[in-house]
Motif scaffolding. Structure first.
Motif, PDB file in Angstrom:
ATOM      1  N   GLU A   1       0.843  -1.199   0.000  1.00  0.00           N
ATOM      2  CA  GLU A   1       0.000   0.000   0.000  1.00  0.00           C
ATOM      3  C   GLU A   1       0.880   1.252   0.000  1.00  0.00           C
ATOM      4  O   GLU A   1       1.856   1.333   0.747  1.00  0.00           O
ATOM      5  CB  GLU A   1      -0.912   0.015   1.226  1.00  0.00           C
ATOM      6  CG  GLU A   1      -1.917   1.149   1.222  1.00  0.00           C
ATOM      7  CD  GLU A   1      -2.913   1.035   2.363  1.00  0.00           C
ATOM      8  OE1 GLU A   1      -3.763   1.938   2.484  1.00  0.00           O
ATOM      9  OE2 GLU A   1      -2.837   0.067   3.133  1.00  0.00           O
ATOM     10  N   VAL A   2       0.505   2.230  -0.855  1.00  0.00           N
ATOM     11  CA  VAL A   2       1.178   3.524  -0.899  1.00  0.00           C
ATOM     12  C   VAL A   2       0.126   4.604  -0.679  1.00  0.00           C
ATOM     13  O   VAL A   2      -0.776   4.776  -1.499  1.00  0.00           O
ATOM     14  CB  VAL A   2       1.906   3.747  -2.238  1.00  0.00           C
ATOM     15  CG1 VAL A   2       2.596   5.111  -2.245  1.00  0.00           C
ATOM     16  CG2 VAL A   2       2.926   2.643  -2.501  1.00  0.00           C
TER      17      VAL A   2
ATOM     18  N   ILE B   1      -0.800   8.379  -0.638  1.00  0.00           N
ATOM     19  CA  ILE B   1      -0.328   9.654  -1.174  1.00  0.00           C
ATOM     20  C   ILE B   1      -1.299  10.758  -0.759  1.00  0.00           C
ATOM     21  O   ILE B   1      -2.507  10.644  -0.965  1.00  0.00           O
ATOM     22  CB  ILE B   1      -0.226   9.607  -2.707  1.00  0.00           C
ATOM     23  CG1 ILE B   1       0.697   8.459  -3.129  1.00  0.00           C
ATOM     24  CG2 ILE B   1       0.302  10.925  -3.261  1.00  0.00           C
ATOM     25  CD1 ILE B   1       0.761   8.249  -4.634  1.00  0.00           C
TER      26      ILE B   1
ATOM     27  N   GLU C   1      -1.435  10.628  -9.091  1.00  0.00           N
ATOM     28  CA  GLU C   1      -0.840   9.554  -8.300  1.00  0.00           C
ATOM     29  C   GLU C   1       0.001   8.630  -9.175  1.00  0.00           C
ATOM     30  O   GLU C   1       1.021   8.095  -8.724  1.00  0.00           O
ATOM     31  CB  GLU C   1      -1.947   8.768  -7.596  1.00  0.00           C
ATOM     32  CG  GLU C   1      -2.682   9.567  -6.535  1.00  0.00           C
ATOM     33  CD  GLU C   1      -3.728   8.734  -5.818  1.00  0.00           C
ATOM     34  OE1 GLU C   1      -3.974   7.592  -6.249  1.00  0.00           O
ATOM     35  OE2 GLU C   1      -4.288   9.235  -4.812  1.00  0.00           O
ATOM     36  N   ILE C   2      -0.411   8.457 -10.419  1.00  0.00           N
ATOM     37  CA  ILE C   2       0.352   7.599 -11.329  1.00  0.00           C
ATOM     38  C   ILE C   2       1.745   8.172 -11.558  1.00  0.00           C
ATOM     39  O   ILE C   2       2.746   7.445 -11.552  1.00  0.00           O
ATOM     40  CB  ILE C   2      -0.396   7.431 -12.668  1.00  0.00           C
ATOM     41  CG1 ILE C   2      -1.698   6.652 -12.460  1.00  0.00           C
ATOM     42  CG2 ILE C   2       0.483   6.722 -13.693  1.00  0.00           C
ATOM     43  CD1 ILE C   2      -2.533   6.507 -13.709  1.00  0.00           C
TER      44      ILE C   2
ATOM     45  N   LEU D   1       3.861   7.471  -8.450  1.00  0.00           N
ATOM     46  CA  LEU D   1       4.276   6.067  -8.353  1.00  0.00           C
ATOM     47  C   LEU D   1       5.374   5.748  -9.364  1.00  0.00           C
ATOM     48  O   LEU D   1       6.331   5.025  -9.049  1.00  0.00           O
ATOM     49  CB  LEU D   1       3.079   5.146  -8.570  1.00  0.00           C
ATOM     50  CG  LEU D   1       2.011   5.182  -7.463  1.00  0.00           C
ATOM     51  CD1 LEU D   1       0.800   4.338  -7.865  1.00  0.00           C
ATOM     52  CD2 LEU D   1       2.589   4.691  -6.140  1.00  0.00           C
ATOM     53  N   GLU D   2       5.249   6.283 -10.569  1.00  0.00           N
ATOM     54  CA  GLU D   2       6.275   6.044 -11.582  1.00  0.00           C
ATOM     55  C   GLU D   2       7.603   6.680 -11.171  1.00  0.00           C
ATOM     56  O   GLU D   2       8.671   6.092 -11.368  1.00  0.00           O
ATOM     57  CB  GLU D   2       5.825   6.593 -12.933  1.00  0.00           C
ATOM     58  CG  GLU D   2       4.712   5.776 -13.585  1.00  0.00           C
ATOM     59  CD  GLU D   2       4.304   6.343 -14.932  1.00  0.00           C
ATOM     60  OE1 GLU D   2       4.760   7.455 -15.267  1.00  0.00           O
ATOM     61  OE2 GLU D   2       3.541   5.673 -15.651  1.00  0.00           O
TER      62      GLU D   2
ATOM     63  N   MET E   1       8.649   7.133  -8.152  1.00  0.00           N
ATOM     64  CA  MET E   1       9.217   6.414  -7.013  1.00  0.00           C
ATOM     65  C   MET E   1       9.997   5.182  -7.452  1.00  0.00           C
ATOM     66  O   MET E   1      10.908   4.748  -6.750  1.00  0.00           O
ATOM     67  CB  MET E   1       8.101   6.020  -6.038  1.00  0.00           C
ATOM     68  CG  MET E   1       7.508   7.215  -5.308  1.00  0.00           C
ATOM     69  SD  MET E   1       6.070   6.789  -4.304  1.00  0.00           S
ATOM     70  CE  MET E   1       6.824   5.771  -3.044  1.00  0.00           C
TER      71      MET E   1
ATOM     72  N   MET F   1       9.612   1.741  -7.697  1.00  0.00           N
ATOM     73  CA  MET F   1       9.761   0.744  -6.644  1.00  0.00           C
ATOM     74  C   MET F   1      10.316  -0.585  -7.129  1.00  0.00           C
ATOM     75  O   MET F   1      10.691  -1.431  -6.332  1.00  0.00           O
ATOM     76  CB  MET F   1       8.406   0.531  -5.950  1.00  0.00           C
ATOM     77  CG  MET F   1       7.973   1.745  -5.148  1.00  0.00           C
ATOM     78  SD  MET F   1       6.436   1.485  -4.253  1.00  0.00           S
ATOM     79  CE  MET F   1       5.270   1.466  -5.615  1.00  0.00           C
TER      80      MET F   1
ATOM     81  N   PRO G   1       8.863  -4.877  -5.149  1.00  0.00           N
ATOM     82  CA  PRO G   1       8.872  -3.775  -4.185  1.00  0.00           C
ATOM     83  C   PRO G   1       8.946  -4.278  -2.739  1.00  0.00           C
ATOM     84  O   PRO G   1       7.994  -4.867  -2.233  1.00  0.00           O
ATOM     85  CB  PRO G   1       7.556  -3.042  -4.460  1.00  0.00           C
ATOM     86  CG  PRO G   1       6.673  -4.064  -5.098  1.00  0.00           C
ATOM     87  CD  PRO G   1       7.566  -4.979  -5.852  1.00  0.00           C
TER      88      PRO G   1
ATOM     89  N   VAL H   1      10.697  12.242  -7.039  1.00  0.00           N
ATOM     90  CA  VAL H   1       9.346  12.810  -7.000  1.00  0.00           C
ATOM     91  C   VAL H   1       9.414  14.335  -7.002  1.00  0.00           C
ATOM     92  O   VAL H   1       8.587  15.007  -7.634  1.00  0.00           O
ATOM     93  CB  VAL H   1       8.581  12.297  -5.767  1.00  0.00           C
ATOM     94  CG1 VAL H   1       7.219  12.995  -5.651  1.00  0.00           C
ATOM     95  CG2 VAL H   1       8.376  10.787  -5.854  1.00  0.00           C
TER      96      VAL H   1
END
Length: 298
Positions: A86-87, A89, A97-98, A101-102, A104, A106, A110, A124
């Motif tokens: 779970e992330v 934000i 949010e996409i 996540l990109e 980051m 992971m 992950p 980020v």
């Protein structure tokens, strides 16, 4: 009967011929006798264990040589129950949010153990709207990402492009919609870096500022102010506020900025110059002719 000779045999009766012997040098005979008395039996399954150890060593060597150590560790810890599931934000409104996540990155496996929060934060913070990021690990499987976004300060027009910028001139986005229609606009090369200077100038004239459409930076030295009716006020490089006071005073007293003029030139402190529009020029010519005619009849 022939005697025995080391390394050779004589003629022996059938069935009594001895096997061929190896005679050791004298200095090796004692160690050989000691070894012959030892019980050197190999432990059970030693072959299988040795083979497994060999393959394991080969795998580790290949992993180190190929630079896959972190991938293997990430996969192992993720499979052990420390995978990022779970992330969370928060704080963003313009950043998707996409995209977060990109940025980051992971990875394929992950893992909260191997996840590099510092590097992820730096990536980020390179997103256009993002000003500051805080990333926290909550074991065993959660990341919390708190984002503080940049605030649009002005609109910058240059080379046919229109973009949103921050107070320090950083470009945020090229998507400028109706939400930002009340932001001041600056035009020209390097106008983005001096937008705060222009806005500060207008703040001295709160009743006049709403009539301003844009500020045009000329040759990186001085500003021209464009009003909503198209009138352009040409300010000097030195002390533009004092010059603008004159224009505002004339307008307050005579409404001059609402007439058929194209520009007001305030660049020279000792002279005020007006440039008329085509319609204003025609009206002026008609007025002069009328005055001349009336003057000849008197």
């Amino acid at each position: 009967m022939k005697p025995e000779i080391d390394g050779e045999t004589g003629d022996w009766p059938a069935g009594t011929r001895p096997s061929r012997r190896i005679v050791l040098p004298r200095f090796l005979r004692r160690p050989a006798r000691i070894l012959s008395r030892l019980d050197l039996r190999m432990p059970g399954h030693v072959g299988t264990k040795s083979l497994a150890l060999f393959f394991a060593a080969t795998a580790v060597t290949g992993m180190l040589a190929g630079g896959h150590t972190m991938t293997v560790v990430s996969a192992f810890t993720a499979w052990s129950g420390l995978a990022i599931d779970e992330v969370e934000i928060s704080g963003q409104s313009e950043t998707s949010e996409i995209d977060v996540l990109e940025a980051m990155a992971m990875g394929e496996y992950p893992s909260i153990v191997t996840f590099d929060a510092i590097t992820a934060r730096e990536r980020v913070e390179k997103l256009p709207w993002v000003k500051r990021v805080t990333i926290r690990k909550l074991y065993p499987d959660t990341l919390q990402v708190a984002i503080s976004e940049r605030q649009p300060f002005a609109i910058w027009q240059h080379d046919g492009a229109v973009v949103l910028i921050t107070k320090d001139g950083k470009v945020i986005s090229d998507h400028v919609d109706a939400r930002y229609k009340n932001l001041p606009m600056v035009v020209g090369v390097d106008a983005d870096k001096r937008a705060d200077e222009f806005v500060t100038l207008l703040e001295e004239f709160p009743t006049f500022a709403p009539r301003v459409t844009a500020g045009v930076l000329v040759s990186g030295r001085r500003w021209n102010i464009v009003l909503e009716n198209g009138v352009e006020i040409m300010l000097p490089e030195e002390d533009p506020a004092s010059a603008l006071i004159q224009a505002v005073a004339l307008d307050d007293g005579h409404g001059i900025l609402s007439r058929e003029i194209a520009a007001v030139d305030l660049r020279l402190p000792s002279r005020l110059v007006f440039r008329l529009t085509e319609k204003g020029y025609e009206a002026r010519e008609a007025l002069l002719k009328a005055r001349k005619k009336n003057g000849s009849n008197t």
